[in-house]
Enzyme design. Structure first.
Site, PDB file in Angstrom:
ATOM      1  N   SER A 138      13.141  -9.821 -17.769  1.00  0.00           N
ATOM      2  CA  SER A 138      12.466  -8.612 -18.247  1.00  0.00           C
ATOM      3  C   SER A 138      11.025  -8.583 -17.725  1.00  0.00           C
ATOM      4  O   SER A 138      10.799  -8.573 -16.524  1.00  0.00           O
ATOM      5  CB  SER A 138      12.526  -8.567 -19.779  1.00  0.00           C
ATOM      6  OG  SER A 138      12.136  -7.301 -20.258  1.00  0.00           O
ATOM      7  N   ASP A 146      18.283  -5.223 -19.042  1.00  0.00           N
ATOM      8  CA  ASP A 146      17.290  -6.241 -19.405  1.00  0.00           C
ATOM      9  C   ASP A 146      17.890  -7.654 -19.456  1.00  0.00           C
ATOM     10  O   ASP A 146      18.801  -7.924 -20.231  1.00  0.00           O
ATOM     11  CB  ASP A 146      16.705  -5.870 -20.773  1.00  0.00           C
ATOM     12  CG  ASP A 146      15.473  -6.683 -21.109  1.00  0.00           C
ATOM     13  OD1 ASP A 146      15.322  -7.785 -20.565  1.00  0.00           O
ATOM     14  OD2 ASP A 146      14.654  -6.207 -21.920  1.00  0.00           O
TER      15      ASP A 146
END
Length: 552
Positions: A180, A322
């Site tokens: 991320s 993510d």
């Protein structure tokens, strides 16, 4: 009372230090005033086997003094271990503000010096083949260190401060993973050389970038159309990360970066993208996918470079989101790919930071209750997930949500050295919201200050592995490289990384120098006389052979 005031003053100086040197001076003064310096000088403690470490230290010193090179090699063979006698225990590095037991530091320095001594020893003492067998094998047994950067939205700017300090101190590991927000920092570090990173992390550049990021974030997270936000995020990534594949990035920098992405569909597993598993994937594409927070940004299709140098979809039937949802800290995968066994974690994930033990002073009961609570939560989640999976067709979104929550709870969020922000809670609403230039710079400075107390620990714990990496690099591409007739590549060398662009250039230059030196080498008068005499003798021998053949 007077000492207490002085200690508080030194602690305040440490908190307000603007550089590691300032922090170190205040920390050393604090240890001396508090009496911890005496603790470092005394060998005895129940936290490690000090008698074994002292015995091995004396033995190594004795072997070097007696020039017993074979004995020294044998002693190192049996004792190359990062936690010999428990000297790697984290509590040994928390007592003092700076450093640990002098005995441990002396032992590591002695092993380090012995490794360099053996590497540069003449081959008639220990053969080149024996040395290479030892160093390749020891490099795998001792292991390597990795830096893992967690997810955390805009808190990812905290990682910039961590990386900046490690780079300045020459302690930045070559193996780096990011998820991320951490993937953006890993992408920047993995695609820029050390000289370029010095410019990226320069104070003026950081202020300029913080100002630009603040203006972008103000637009990114307050639009009604998520597609507009995606373009803004793409602009940030394109400006920070060059258009390189993982293989091209490795050849440029020599850093082995890995980026985690999670699947957007069910029945798929997360992936760790790097120069080994996906060498042709673009780093930008991987960073974009790893930053695609579900519900905020749409899933991303990875892009790769084909044999014609053109961009094309990578796994075109799959999209990714993510990476921190599935594997925020991919320690097991890094261990399998890069032989890592020591992990430095920069953690800003708001799900994990409230529950991590910052100073190691949490009681045994509190730790046990925390572990019990996490275990019970995981089992309850497994129970509900089992029910949801039976109704997979009827509850697709709920099933996907439960899988995501289970992945978040079923992860390990700590390593051997944990660099954690001073704040325990952070407003979730601000994780993906506008931050001012001042707030972004405060995050970078917070990362620097949180790293200062761990610098000496990282230096001590990684010293041997860094030395072995340097020695092997010298054997492969530098001044210790032997000729091909002197050795054969050990089987354990297959775990070594591929040469970078700079390594191949150095190897070609070194190969070109060998024949050049041979051709320009001048002979002494005595040598020329011997050569002339040898030539006359050979001619006379040929003439005698010819006469004998004619007579026959």
């Amino acid at each position: 009372m007077k000492n207490t005031r002085k200690l508080r003053k030194l602690e305040k100086q440490m908190d307000c230090a603007t550089s590691f040197d300032e922090w170190r001076d205040a920390a050393i003064a604090h240890d001396e005033l508090s009496g911890t310096k005496r603790w470092r000088e005394v060998d005895q403690t129940s936290q490690y086997d000090y008698a074994q470490i002292r015995m091995r230290l004396d033995r190594l010193r004795s072997l070097r003094a007696r020039h017993d090179h074979q004995g020294l090699l044998f002693a190192l063979n049996e004792g190359i271990h990062g936690n010999m006698g428990g000297m790697g225990r984290s509590t040994l590095y928390r007592r003092a503000k700076f450093g640990t037991k002098h005995l441990i530091e002396q032992y590591i320095d002695e092993v380090n010096d012995a490794l360099r001594f053996l590497a540069e020893l003449k081959s008639d003492e220990i053969s080149t083949q024996d040395k290479l067998d030892f160093f390749y094998r020891s490099n795998i047994c001792f292991g390597r260190s990795a830096l893992m950067l967690s997810g955390g939205g805009v808190l990812g700017f905290y990682h910039m401060g961590v990386v900046r300090v490690l780079l300045q101190q020459g302690l930045l590991p070559r193996v780096i993973s990011g998820s991320s927000a951490g993937s953006l920092v890993a992408g920047v570090v993995g695609t820029h050389t050390d000289a370029e990173l010095e410019q990226v992390f320069d104070s003026t550049s950081l202020h300029f970038e913080a100002e630009r990021e603040a203006s972008v974030f103000s637009r990114m997270f307050f639009g009604s159309n998520p597609q507009i936000d995606v373009r803004d995020l793409e602009t940030i990534i394109e400006r920070q990360v060059p258009d390189l594949t993982f293989q091209e990035a490795y050849e440029k920098t020599g850093r082995q970066i890995s980026i985690t992405v999670a699947p957007a569909e069910q029945h798929q597993r997360s992936r760790l993208l790097n120069a080994i598993t996906s060498p042709n994937v673009y780093v930008r594409s991987a960073v974009m996918a790893s930053c695609a927070v579900p519900g905020v940004f749409p899933p991303v299709m990875l892009m790769a470079k084909n044999v014609h140098g053109e961009a094309q979809p990578y796994l075109p039937t799959r999209k990714w989101v993510d990476g921190s949802i599935a594997d925020d800290l991919p320690a097991k995968r890094l261990s399998r790919l890069y032989s890592t066994n020591h992990y430095i974690v920069s953690m800003v994930n708001p799900i994990a930071t409230p529950f991590l033990n910052r100073d190691g002073r949490r009681g045994k009961l509190a730790s046990a209750l925390g572990s019990l609570g996490i275990g019970v939560g995981r089992e309850l989640l497994n129970f509900y997930r089992g029910i949801a999976q039976k109704q997979g067709d009827n509850w697709p979104r709920f099933n996907l949500l439960l899988n995501g929550i289970h992945s978040l709870m079923d992860q390990e969020y700590s390593g051997d050295i944990n660099i954690i922000p001073s704040f325990r809670w952070y407003n979730p609403a601000k994780i993906l919201s506008h931050l001012s230039e001042k707030e972004l710079l405060a995050l970078v400075e917070g990362g620097e200050h949180s790293t200062y107390p761990h610098v000496e620990t990282i230096r001590v714990c990684t010293k041997i592995s860094r030395t072995m990496e340097e020695i092997l690099h010298r054997f492969e591409y530098g001044d210790l490289r032997p000729t091909e007739a002197e050795y054969r590549r050990p089987r354990s060398s297959r775990r070594r990384p591929q040469p970078t662009r700079a390594d191949r250039e150095a190897q070609r230059e070194r190969s070109a120098e060998v024949p050049r030196r041979k051709s320009t080498r001048k002979k002494s008068p005595a040598t020329r006389g011997k050569s002339a005499a040898a030539g006359k003798s050979a001619a006379a021998g040929k003439k005698a052979d010819k006469s004998s053949r004619e007579a026959a």
